[in-house]
Design an enzyme around this catalytic site. Sequence first.
Site, PDB file in Angstrom:
ATOM      1  N   SER A 148      -9.562   1.410   3.036  1.00 12.39           N
ATOM      2  CA  SER A 148      -8.768   2.227   2.147  1.00 12.39           C
ATOM      3  C   SER A 148      -7.683   1.463   1.382  1.00 12.39           C
ATOM      4  O   SER A 148      -7.118   1.998   0.431  1.00 12.39           O
ATOM      5  CB  SER A 148      -8.100   3.344   2.956  1.00 12.39           C
ATOM      6  OG  SER A 148      -7.218   2.782   3.911  1.00 12.39           O
ATOM      7  N   LYS A 159       0.866  -1.177   0.000  1.00 15.08           N
ATOM      8  CA  LYS A 159       0.000   0.000   0.000  1.00 15.08           C
ATOM      9  C   LYS A 159       0.903   1.228   0.000  1.00 15.08           C
ATOM     10  O   LYS A 159       1.961   1.231   0.642  1.00 15.08           O
ATOM     11  CB  LYS A 159      -0.871  -0.048   1.258  1.00 15.08           C
ATOM     12  CG  LYS A 159      -1.887   1.065   1.379  1.00 15.08           C
ATOM     13  CD  LYS A 159      -2.749   0.844   2.625  1.00 15.08           C
ATOM     14  CE  LYS A 159      -3.833   1.875   2.801  1.00 15.08           C
ATOM     15  NZ  LYS A 159      -4.680   1.600   3.989  1.00 15.08           N
ATOM     16  N   SER A 162      -9.444  -1.008   7.241  1.00 16.82           N
ATOM     17  CA  SER A 162      -8.964  -0.832   5.862  1.00 16.82           C
ATOM     18  C   SER A 162      -8.245  -2.008   5.230  1.00 16.82           C
ATOM     19  O   SER A 162      -7.957  -1.983   4.032  1.00 16.82           O
ATOM     20  CB  SER A 162      -8.045   0.386   5.789  1.00 16.82           C
ATOM     21  OG  SER A 162      -8.829   1.536   5.728  1.00 16.82           O
TER      22      SER A 162
HETATM   23  N1  GLN Z   1     -12.930   3.648   6.908  1.00 15.35           N
HETATM   24  C1  GLN Z   1     -12.220   4.067   8.071  1.00 15.35           C
HETATM   25  C2  GLN Z   1     -11.844   5.515   7.952  1.00 15.35           C
HETATM   26  O1  GLN Z   1     -12.198   6.105   7.004  1.00 15.35           O
HETATM   27  C3  GLN Z   1     -11.025   3.187   8.296  1.00 15.35           C
HETATM   28  C4  GLN Z   1      -9.868   3.531   7.455  1.00 15.35           C
HETATM   29  C5  GLN Z   1      -8.650   2.710   7.774  1.00 15.35           C
HETATM   30  O2  GLN Z   1      -8.735   1.650   8.400  1.00 15.35           O
HETATM   31  N2  GLN Z   1      -7.516   3.236   7.388  1.00 15.35           N
HETATM   32  O3  GLN Z   1     -11.203   6.071   8.788  1.00 15.35           O
END
Ligand code: GLN
Length: 470
Positions: free
Chosen positions: A142, A67, A166
Amino acid sequence: MPDELYRMSAVDIARNIRNGKLQLGEIVEYFLNRIRTYNERFGVFISLAESIDMKENAPFPVPYALKDNILALGTKTTCGSRILENYHSPYDATVTMRLKEAGAVLLGKTNMDEFAMGSTTEFSAFFVTRNPWNIEKVPGGSSGGSAVAVATGMVPFALGSDTGGSIRLPASFCGVVGFKPTYGLVSRYGLVAFGSSLDQIGPIAKTVEDCAFVTSIIAGYDPKDSTTSKKRVDFLNGLNDSIKGVRIAYPRNLLEYEALDADVRDAFFESLKMLEQAGCEVKPVEMPLLEKSVAVYYIIAPGEASSNLARYDGMRYGLRVQEEGLDATYHGTREIGFGEEVKRRILMGTFTLSATYYEAYYDKALKVRRLIANELNNVLSENDLIMLPTSPVKPYNIGEVQSPLTYYLMDIYTIPANLAGLPAVSVPVCLSDGLPVGVQFMGKRYSDPLVLRVAHNFEKMRGEFPLPQI
Ligand code: GLN
């Protein structure tokens, strides 16, 4: 070389290379070819590695992707943001270094929601990533780029980061496995910080065994990350052992959540039945505080993010929009460098951390976080695991969800593990309307091997999960 090599697990690829049946050079070329063929259609890689390092006689010679919030020398680390668009990694993250030592070969860096804020990968500053099961749909986020890279067979495995789901959510939306280890077991040195008390790096792969194996390489105490634990955990321990008698609880009240899709609910209860047939003891419990997880997370995570992102001031990293005077340069840089969602989080976080509101919001959220962790730990003192769906919904259309509150609520099942630092894995169960549905196993801190064992057994009962036709 078999044409269907992309179906092979990472562990099998490594084994075949070690015993001379496959050549690493050919394997790397094969996967680079798949990337050339499919990358554009699905919007997966932000950049490819400038040079490919291959090591002879290594234990785990397998290509992989990172990532784009994890540093690797010879690559840019953009975090999906304009503000870091031209930022070159100054060193290797600890996970990158450990994979390199094991012989894994980095092919490139994957797309993500800007600074990992989002659940769809639509908030990348560069392009959207598409779900390989249906290109009109979001892949989850994400770490959407990493999940799609694995689901489309561009790499055998990838790393993501998980602050509120994410890793697990995109794994579920793409029909692959995503594992968030116990907080503190994997070093975050070289991971761009989002919410430091929640962030955890972990693998996305086609099988639970691959996830366990990759975690065994990247995990372990790191003097460069003071939050890492000295505890040694053998992630592969007992992976194939029986799960007879394992006590699995599920929060009945959260399965009545009104936004829960009926097909996801059915898939969840079908999974429970399978586990019961395998000899697990399954029982419903009430966990009323878990319902507050989203509210608590969306105070704590933006608070930490607003502080972590203060360093992007146009002076030290990445983009600088030169204006007249220092303040104007800060403003210009942050105005142009950050996207809308990131700005929203910085505003929320700055607000809840301000002297006037700190006690009303941030401090209160910390207290409720403790209560939620207690509720989870209480249930886990009488049960071995907690099982949940991974997402309340199936993948939806790109552009469909506009209101931030709507997609914040979709994190309801993944956030609890981050709030309490627990290990959790998402495993695909079935397809519904041609789209993957996943379930999630969550355990006590450091019970990662048990979480993986149950997931691995579940996978065997479920049978082979298809890859998307692309
Ligand atoms: N969807 C969550 C957020 O927007 C988690 C994102 C993540 O785990 N990086 O913060």
